[in-house]
Design an enzyme around this catalytic site. Structure first.
Site, PDB file in Angstrom:
ATOM      1  CB  ALA A  10      -0.001   5.966   1.061  1.00 44.00           C
ATOM      2  CB  CYS A  11      -3.640   4.243   4.157  1.00 38.14           C
ATOM      3  SG  CYS A  11      -5.333   4.118   4.401  1.00 38.14           S
ATOM      4  N   PRO A  12      -4.778   3.192   1.152  1.00 41.82           N
ATOM      5  CG  PRO A  12      -6.621   2.431  -0.188  1.00 41.82           C
ATOM      6  CD  PRO A  12      -5.674   3.544  -0.108  1.00 41.82           C
TER       7      PRO A  12
END
Ligand SMILES: Cc1cc2nc3c(=O)[nH]c(=O)nc-3n(C[C@H](O)[C@H](O)[C@H](O)COP(=O)(O)OP(=O)(O)OC[C@H]3O[C@@H](n4cnc5c(N)ncnc54)[C@H](O)[C@@H]3O)c2cc1C
Lengths: 78, 381
Positions: A16-18
């Site tokens: 998942a981001c980041p």
């Protein structure tokens, strides 16, 4: 799809981001100037995050390839 | 034949899991059919969140330490030793002192995070931290006598333990200096590696205006490249430069080397199925807490919830029933926003957090949780 050569590949698919950007930053830290690193990410946000970071840090996005379920973003270390 | 469940790591995840398994398998353990072993490389269980308060003189590291044996059910074999090799094909473990069971039927890695400041040139010499006991004590000494200058808090590593803790530190420092009448003589700067002040966009959106209100300078897209400890200068990969008088960092994190040596994942993080927490590269191996690479924060609450999932799965598997419990990414964190106010976040893989306005009540809830943590580790809460 013909793949552009990269000396190092970071596989961040599923992160998942980041996560993907941080994985790329970590990889760029470890390579010599001029090296091309390929980031594999299935997170759309990477299409924004990576070019923004590259512009900020003076590194260069030299290509973005789209595979069936992920992107392959190539960044050359300044 | 006795079936062996071995848990490596007696921190938050390992202790909660061992107590949960002792409860579920009470009769099988008493009958000698199942053995649960918890291996930890020191006598004490350490509750790290206490370290946030140490630099401000509000707590001592001893407040976060208890003998592991006092926290764990007597049905669990507690082994004080260090695992030095994992052979996932033969399902065997090697120990520094050779005192744990060699074979395992189910292995759970709960070995946590370690700091790797050596990855950034100059960081060992130039940086302070509150992510180790020694670090928190050394910083306490610096901070208590810091009356003017530039305090920089730089988040270097990501992922790192407790994503809330860097925000908490600057909010607490701001308030602490204000209350002591020193804030006008002290500049505070917070740096973060990506384009916002926190990895989670919802938390970043909540925290950024608070930082502005408090006059906390922010440098985003700042990935520390080198620290010149002699001259007090930090440079970033993005070409930024910051002068500091006191540098506090969240250093790069790694898991233990054994994980990589056993082919279980990179940088010591075990690659797992995000729902079942089973290792991707080996059978009969699970990972929980910081070492499990799930993408959720490295937090004690996460280790706690994951322990419950893995306990149910292992109990079902050893009883030849389908394992049904799945981890949905649940994370719960309090966020201190000063010396006497806090907020709170709760989220999972699907639902983002919505932090409420900071209040005194939530600050006291965090302190109360810290005190009752020992009941959590015992499996009572
Ligand atoms: C300053 C700070 C504040 C924090 N605040 C919060 C908070 O408010 N809320 C929250 O939820 N989380 C918080 N955390 C994060 C939380 O402490 C960790 O995420 C949590 O401890 C992870 O639990 P774990 O069981 O995965 O690992 P740990 O608790 O770190 O335990 C790992 C254990 O494994 C042992 N070990 C490692 N390798 C071996 C080996 N080879 N053989 C034997 N034993 C081994 C270690 O010695 C250790 O005892 C904070 C962390 C810090 C540093």
């Amino acid at each position: 799809m013909s793949e552009t050569q990269a000396e190092k590949t970071v596989d961040s698919r599923g992160a998942a981001c980041p996560g993907p950007l941080m994985d790329l930053v970590g990889a760029i830290r470890e390579v010599d100037s001029g090296t091309v690193v390929a980031l594999l990410s299935d997170n759309d946000q990477s299409l924004v995050d990576v070019p923004e970071w590259a512009a900020e840090s003076g590194n260069e996005v030299v290509g973005t390839e789209e595979a069936e379920d992920h992107y392959r973003i190539l960044v050359r270390k300044a | 034949m006795t079936r062996d469940v071995v848990i490596v790591g007696g921190g938050t995840g390992g202790a909660v899991l061992a107590n949960d398994l002792a409860d579920r398998f009470a009769s099988e353990i008493d009958a000698g059919d199942v053995r649960v072993t918890l291996v930890n490389d020191s006598d004490d269980h350490v509750y790290k969140p206490v370290w946030l308060y140490v630099p401000f003189g509000k707590r001592e590291p001893s407040d976060g330490r208890r003998p592991l044996r006092d926290l764990v059910d007597s049905r669990v074999d507690v082994v004080i030793d260090r695992v030095t090799d994992i052979d996932t094909d033969a399902q065997r473990l090697t120990y520094r002192d050779g005192s744990g069971p060699g074979r395992y039927d189910k292995l759970v890695l709960a070995t946590g995070s370690r700091l790797a400041p050596e990855e950034i040139p100059g960081l060992v010499e130039g940086g302070h931290d509150y992510y180790t006991e020694e670090g928190a004590l050394a910083l306490q000494e610096e901070l208590l006598s810091f009356t003017e200058g530039h305090l920089v808090l730089s988040v270097i590593g990501s992922p790192h333990m407790c994503p809330a803790a860097p925000l908490e530190f600057v909010f607490m420092a701001d308030d602490w200096f204000r209350k002591r009448g020193l804030r006008e003589d002290i500049d505070i700067t917070y740096t973060y590696p990506i384009q916002r002040v926190h990895g989670n966009p919802h938390i970043a959106e909540w925290a950024a205006p608070l930082m502005e209100e408090r006059d906390i300078n922010v440098e985003t897209f700042f990935n520390a490249e080198e620290i010149d400890a002699e001259n007090g200068v930090m440079t970033s990969m993005e070409g930024g430069e910051l002068d500091y008088d006191l540098l506090v960092t969240i250093p790069p994190h790694r898991g233990i080397d054994l994980v990589e040596e056993a082919g279980l994942g990179d940088r010591g993080w075990v690659e797992v199925d995000k729902g079942t927490l089973e290792a991707v590269h080996a059978d009969n191996v699970y990972a929980i807490g910081d070492t499990a690479d799930t993408g959720v924060p490295k937090a004690g609450s996460v280790a706690h919830y994951q322990a419950g999932v893995v306990a149910q799965r292992i109990a079902s598997e050893l009883r030849d029933r389908p394992a049904t419990e799945v981890y949905h990414g649940k994370t719960v964190c309090f966020i201190e926003t000063g010396m006497d106010a806090a907020s709170y976040v709760e989220f999972d893989y699907e639902n983002p957090p919505t932090p409420p306005a900071p209040s005194k009540k939530l600050h006291w809830a965090k302190l109360a949780y810290n005190e009752s943590y020992w009941l959590t580790a015992r499996g009572l809460l």
